[in-house]
Scaffold this active site. Structure first.
Site, mmCIF file in Angstrom:
data_model
loop_
_atom_site.group_PDB
_atom_site.id
_atom_site.type_symbol
_atom_site.label_atom_id
_atom_site.label_comp_id
_atom_site.label_asym_id
_atom_site.label_seq_id
_atom_site.Cartn_x
_atom_site.Cartn_y
_atom_site.Cartn_z
ATOM 1 N N CYS A 119 43.809 54.018 34.319
ATOM 2 C CA CYS A 119 42.988 52.991 34.976
ATOM 3 C C CYS A 119 43.691 51.628 34.900
ATOM 4 O O CYS A 119 44.055 51.168 33.818
ATOM 5 C CB CYS A 119 41.630 52.922 34.285
ATOM 6 N N ARG A 120 43.867 50.997 36.046
ATOM 7 C CA ARG A 120 44.559 49.708 36.091
ATOM 8 C C ARG A 120 43.826 48.646 35.272
ATOM 9 O O ARG A 120 44.445 47.908 34.507
ATOM 10 C CB ARG A 120 44.699 49.238 37.541
#
Length: 113
Positions: A10-11
């Site tokens: 997840c960024r």
């Protein structure tokens, strides 16, 4: 000890981890997809966040839409869903003592540092 519940894919979670690393403070990384929190751990996190289980759910996840959307679920059922499908847990979560934030946006992490 500061803890970050982290998903490396997840960024926003990676940005939150980067923020913690730059803070110079000691912290523990919990990859919650591998090391799934227990129901009691989730309750503790929710207490620190001062939110209900439903507010910690990622409602745009396909699994939520397929299995749970539109159903009237109790808090216990939502906790069970998050344990069974940890992808449903919002991320990143940073906990320090009895305070916690969901790092969306990642700058919110500053609130607990």
């Amino acid at each position: 000890m500061i803890k970050i519940y982290h998903n490396p894919r997840c960024r926003k979670s990676r940005e939150g981890l980067d923020l913690l690393e730059k803070s110079g403070k000691e912290f523990e990384v919990i990859k919650y997809l591998e090391d799934v929190p227990t129901k009691e751990e989730l309750r503790q996190i929710l207490s620190c966040l001062s939110i209900s289980p439903e507010n910690l759910v990622r409602k745009n996840e396909a699994i939520w839409k397929e299995k749970f959307r539109g159903k009237l679920l109790s808090d216990e059922e939502i906790l069970e869903a998050m344990i069974q499908y940890p992808k449903l847990i919002e991320r990143p979560i940073v906990v320090k003592g009895n305070k916690a934030v969901v790092g969306r946006p990642p700058e919110r992490i500053q609130e607990v540092l």
